[in-house]
Design an enzyme around this catalytic site. Structure first.
Site, PDB file in Angstrom:
ATOM      1  N   ASP A  19       0.691  -1.269   0.022  1.00  0.00           N
ATOM      2  CA  ASP A  19      -0.084  -0.104   0.037  1.00  0.00           C
ATOM      3  C   ASP A  19       0.841   1.117  -0.082  1.00  0.00           C
ATOM      4  O   ASP A  19       2.001   1.312   0.639  1.00  0.00           O
ATOM      5  CB  ASP A  19      -0.884   0.059   1.274  1.00  0.00           C
ATOM      6  N   HIS A  36       1.968   3.432  -9.254  1.00  0.00           N
ATOM      7  CA  HIS A  36       1.738   1.771  -9.511  1.00  0.00           C
ATOM      8  C   HIS A  36       3.024   1.229 -10.204  1.00  0.00           C
ATOM      9  O   HIS A  36       3.418  -0.048  -9.921  1.00  0.00           O
ATOM     10  CB  HIS A  36       0.629   1.597  -9.999  1.00  0.00           C
ATOM     11  N   LEU A 130       9.749 -20.785  -4.566  1.00  0.00           N
ATOM     12  CA  LEU A 130       9.041 -19.747  -4.029  1.00  0.00           C
ATOM     13  C   LEU A 130       7.642 -20.001  -4.596  1.00  0.00           C
ATOM     14  O   LEU A 130       7.419 -20.043  -5.831  1.00  0.00           O
ATOM     15  CB  LEU A 130       9.631 -18.514  -4.192  1.00  0.00           C
TER      16      LEU A 130
HETATM   17  C1  IPE Z   1      -5.532  -2.678   0.068  1.00  0.00           C
HETATM   18  O1  IPE Z   1      -5.312  -1.341  -0.036  1.00  0.00           O
HETATM   19  C2  IPE Z   1      -5.542  -3.294  -1.289  1.00  0.00           C
HETATM   20  C3  IPE Z   1      -4.212  -3.443  -1.888  1.00  0.00           C
HETATM   21  C4  IPE Z   1      -3.102  -2.986  -1.326  1.00  0.00           C
HETATM   22  C5  IPE Z   1      -4.368  -4.300  -3.080  1.00  0.00           C
HETATM   23  P1  IPE Z   1      -6.440  -0.067  -0.362  1.00  0.00           P
HETATM   24  O2  IPE Z   1      -5.679   1.114  -0.427  1.00  0.00           O
HETATM   25  O3  IPE Z   1      -7.406  -0.492  -1.324  1.00  0.00           O
HETATM   26  O4  IPE Z   1      -6.936  -0.209   1.110  1.00  0.00           O
HETATM   27  P2  IPE Z   1      -7.813   0.929   1.907  1.00  0.00           P
HETATM   28  O5  IPE Z   1      -8.892   1.577   0.969  1.00  0.00           O
HETATM   29  O6  IPE Z   1      -7.026   2.009   2.236  1.00  0.00           O
HETATM   30  O7  IPE Z   1      -8.412   0.089   3.159  1.00  0.00           O
HETATM   31  C1  IPE Z   2      -1.680   0.152  -3.220  1.00  0.00           C
HETATM   32  O1  IPE Z   2      -1.510   1.507  -3.367  1.00  0.00           O
HETATM   33  C2  IPE Z   2      -2.165  -0.447  -4.604  1.00  0.00           C
HETATM   34  C3  IPE Z   2      -3.356  -0.758  -4.805  1.00  0.00           C
HETATM   35  C4  IPE Z   2      -4.359  -0.690  -3.979  1.00  0.00           C
HETATM   36  C5  IPE Z   2      -3.790  -1.339  -6.135  1.00  0.00           C
HETATM   37  P1  IPE Z   2      -2.592   2.427  -3.266  1.00  0.00           P
HETATM   38  O2  IPE Z   2      -3.031   2.766  -4.749  1.00  0.00           O
HETATM   39  O3  IPE Z   2      -3.621   2.142  -2.351  1.00  0.00           O
HETATM   40  O4  IPE Z   2      -1.891   3.810  -2.959  1.00  0.00           O
HETATM   41  P2  IPE Z   2      -2.667   4.732  -1.672  1.00  0.00           P
HETATM   42  O5  IPE Z   2      -3.007   3.963  -0.795  1.00  0.00           O
HETATM   43  O6  IPE Z   2      -3.611   5.508  -2.291  1.00  0.00           O
HETATM   44  O7  IPE Z   2      -1.240   5.804  -1.159  1.00  0.00           O
HETATM   45 MG    MG Z   3      -4.034   2.197  -0.404  1.00  0.00          MG
END
Ligand code: IPE
Ligand code: IPE
Ligand code: MG
Length: 236
Positions: A19, A36, A130
Site C-alpha cells: 500500500d 503503481h 517460492l
Molecule cells: C488494500 O489497499 C488493497 C491493496 C493493497 C491491493 P487499499 O488502498 O485498497 O485499502 P484501503 O482502501 O486504504 O483500506
Molecule cells: C496500493 O497503493 C496499490 C493498490 C491498492 C492497487 P494505493 O493505490 O492504495 O496507494 P494509496 O494508499 O492511495 O497511497
Molecule cells: Mg491504499
C-alpha cells in the site's frame, strides 16, 4: 543480510499488503499510475529477496474486490500492469523456479488479464521454489462465500463441517496460513485480506510507502518476527 536470519525459524508464509503507491506519487506531483509502476519494481525486488531468504510462500495483495471503486483510468492502468507483469516477468520467475498462483475471483477480470494470469500459472506450475500468490480481484469475504458455495454444492451437511473443510476450499488450499503480515503505507487495517487465514498471523505495519520499501527493511521485519512469541492461545 540474510545471514542475520535464523534459518530454523523463518516464516514459511509471508503476506504483504503493498500500500501507498498513490500517496507516494502524489508527494512527487505525479499521477497515481506512476506510483503503481514504481510499486511493480518493488514487487520484483521483494519477490527476489524472498526467494533468496528461503521463504516458501509469499502472498502479494495487488487488487482488492473493492478497488473497482477507483477511476476507470486507474483500474485499467492497474490491470495493464498486471498483464505486463505476467508477460514480462514470467521468464525470470520461471528460471528462478518460482511458482505463480493467482488468487481471487478471476471471473470478473477481463479475458486478457485472466488469460495472461492462467498462462503464467501454467508455465510455472511444476516449479518447486517460492510459491508466489498474487491476489488479484481478491477479497477475504468473497473467498469465504466462494468456499461456502462450493461446500453446499458438494452436499456437505451442518454436522460434517470442520475448519479443515473451509481451509480446503479457499484459494490458498493446501498452503499453511501466513506467519507474518506486512502492510506498508501507514494504514493499520486488513482491508479484506485473508480474513480466515490470518487468525494467528503476526502483524507488522510500516509508514514507508510501497515504492520506497527496501529489502533491508524487509529482512529487518523478518528478523523482528523471529523474536516474537507465538502462543496460539496457550499459557506460554
Ligand atoms: C488494500 O489497499 C488493497 C491493496 C493493497 C491491493 P487499499 O488502498 O485498497 O485499502 P484501503 O482502501 O486504504 O483500506
Ligand atoms: C496500493 O497503493 C496499490 C493498490 C491498492 C492497487 P494505493 O493505490 O492504495 O496507494 P494509496 O494508499 O492511495 O497511497
Ligand atoms: Mg491504499
Amino acid at each position: 543480510m540474510t545471514s542475520q536470519l535464523d534459518k530454523d525459524n523463518l516464516p514459511e508464509h509471508i503476506a504483504i499488503i503493498m500500500d501507498g503507491n498513490g500517496r507516494w506519487a502524489k508527494a512527487k506531483n505525479r499521477p497515481r499510475l506512476f506510483g503503481h509502476n514504481a510499486g511493480m519494481k518493488t514487487l520484483k525486488k521483494i519477490v527476489r529477496a524472498s526467494s533468496d531468504a528461503g521463504i516458501k510462500i509469499v502472498t502479494m495483495y495487488a487488487f482488492s474486490t473493492e478497488n473497482w471503486k477507483r477511476s476507470q483510468d486507474e483500474v485499467d492502468g492497474l490491470m495493464n500492469i498486471a498483464v505486463e507483469y505476467f508477460h514480462k516477468e514470467v521468464g525470470e520467475l520461471h528460471e528462478n523456479n518460482v511458482k505463480i498462483n493467482v488468487i481471487g475471483n478471476l471471473e470478473r477480470l477481463s479475458k486478457k488479464v485472466r488469460e495472461s494470469a492462467v498462462k503464467a500459472m501454467n508455465t510455472t506450475a511444476a516449479n518447486t521454489g517460492l510459491i508466489l500468490n498474487i491476489a488479484l480481484n481478491y477479497g477475504g469475504r468473497d473467498e469465504l462465500i466462494h468456499a461456502v458455495k462450493d461446500l453446499i454444492g458438494q452436499g456437505i451437511t451442518a454436522e460434517e463441517i470442520t475448519e479443515q473443510h473451509i481451509s480446503d476450499h479457499l484459494y490458498t488450499k493446501g498452503q499453511p496460513d501466513p506467519d507474518l503480515l506486512i502492510r506498508t503505507g501507514g494504514e493499520s487495517r486488513l482491508s479484506n485480506f485473508m480474513l480466515w487465514q490470518m487468525a494467528y498471523t503476526e502483524f507488522m505495519f510500516t509508514d514507508i510507502f510501497w515504492p520506497d520499501f527496501e529489502v533491508a527493511v524487509y529482512y529487518e521485519m523478518i528478523h523482528d518476527y523471529q523474536k516474537r512469541n507465538r502462543r496460539y492461545g496457550s499459557a506460554e
